[in-house]
Design an enzyme around this catalytic site. Structure first.
Site, PDB file in Angstrom:
ATOM      1  N   ASP A 117     -63.782  34.317 -67.911  1.00 26.93           N
ATOM      2  CA  ASP A 117     -62.442  33.806 -67.654  1.00 26.93           C
ATOM      3  C   ASP A 117     -61.973  34.325 -66.304  1.00 26.93           C
ATOM      4  O   ASP A 117     -62.531  35.292 -65.772  1.00 26.93           O
ATOM      5  CB  ASP A 117     -61.479  34.236 -68.762  1.00 26.93           C
ATOM      6  CG  ASP A 117     -60.303  33.276 -68.930  1.00 26.93           C
ATOM      7  OD1 ASP A 117     -60.152  32.344 -68.109  1.00 26.93           O
ATOM      8  OD2 ASP A 117     -59.534  33.464 -69.893  1.00 26.93           O
ATOM      9  N   ASP A 118     -60.958  33.673 -65.759  1.00 24.49           N
ATOM     10  CA  ASP A 118     -60.415  34.116 -64.477  1.00 24.49           C
ATOM     11  C   ASP A 118     -59.579  35.379 -64.647  1.00 24.49           C
ATOM     12  O   ASP A 118     -59.621  36.282 -63.830  1.00 24.49           O
ATOM     13  CB  ASP A 118     -59.594  33.006 -63.809  1.00 24.49           C
ATOM     14  CG  ASP A 118     -58.446  32.473 -64.658  1.00 24.49           C
ATOM     15  OD1 ASP A 118     -58.353  32.813 -65.860  1.00 24.49           O
ATOM     16  OD2 ASP A 118     -57.646  31.680 -64.128  1.00 24.49           O
ATOM     17  N   ASP A 173     -54.823  38.503 -69.567  1.00 28.33           N
ATOM     18  CA  ASP A 173     -53.420  38.861 -69.353  1.00 28.33           C
ATOM     19  C   ASP A 173     -52.892  39.688 -70.520  1.00 28.33           C
ATOM     20  O   ASP A 173     -53.036  40.900 -70.548  1.00 28.33           O
ATOM     21  CB  ASP A 173     -52.623  37.569 -69.153  1.00 28.33           C
ATOM     22  CG  ASP A 173     -51.192  37.803 -68.688  1.00 28.33           C
ATOM     23  OD1 ASP A 173     -50.607  38.845 -69.021  1.00 28.33           O
ATOM     24  OD2 ASP A 173     -50.648  36.928 -68.002  1.00 28.33           O
TER      25      ASP A 173
END
Length: 165
Positions: free
Chosen positions: A99-100, A103
């Site tokens: 994933d980028d 969070d």
């Protein structure tokens, strides 16, 4: 969730460098039989990592949790395909999730529940989500909003001293 206070713009060049740095770390951990990109943000880093590691089998887990300004309710739109799940023995062993950004960790927890033994990598990590990833490159504060290159256009940015975030 309070609105992010800090902006962290990432250029295409910087993102590519960070993805290659992630790949260097992952090369020490593999080999991996397949990559699972968490859409949509994980598509670009997964493509770069797959190229660098020579991995041809790429699947997606499609999760919706963001609009362009805030994180909302999590919704799984598509899971791992049966063929790729089989490669990972049903638990994800030998598979790489990419994933980028991790969070709050909501998406990470959902994907981990699908493939608990997969190696989870993200380019960027915030403190709340960091415990869920095995490998990442850059940690940013929880109140930072990352502006990825695919979400931005070239435009003038005022200097920080003039009140820009």
């Amino acid at each position: 969730m309070a609105p992010p206070e800090k902006a962290f713009p990432v250029s295409w060049d910087q993102f590519h460098r960070d993805c290659r740095a992630l790949t260097w770390r992952l090369n020490e951990v593999g080999p991996f039989q397949a990559i699972i990109a968490i859409t949509r943000g994980g598509l670009v880093p997964a493509a770069i990592v797959a190229r660098e590691l020579g991995i041809r089998v790429i699947d997606t887990v499609c999760i919706a949790s963001y609009d362009h300004t805030r994180q909302g309710d999590l919704k799984a739109l598509k899971g791992v395909s049966a063929d790729v799940a089989k490669l990972g023995g049903g638990t994800g062993k030998g598979l790489l999730i990419v994933d980028d950004l991790v969070d709050t960790g909501k998406t990470g927890r959902l994907v981990r529940s699908m493939m608990p033994d997969a190696h989870f990598a993200a380019v960027y990590a915030k403190p709340q989500g960091k415990p869920l990833v095995d490998t990442f490159i850059t940690e940013v504060s929880q109140d930072t909003w990352i502006h990825f290159p695919w979400d931005t256009a070239l435009s003038f940015q005022p200097p920080i001293r003039d009140g820009a975030g």
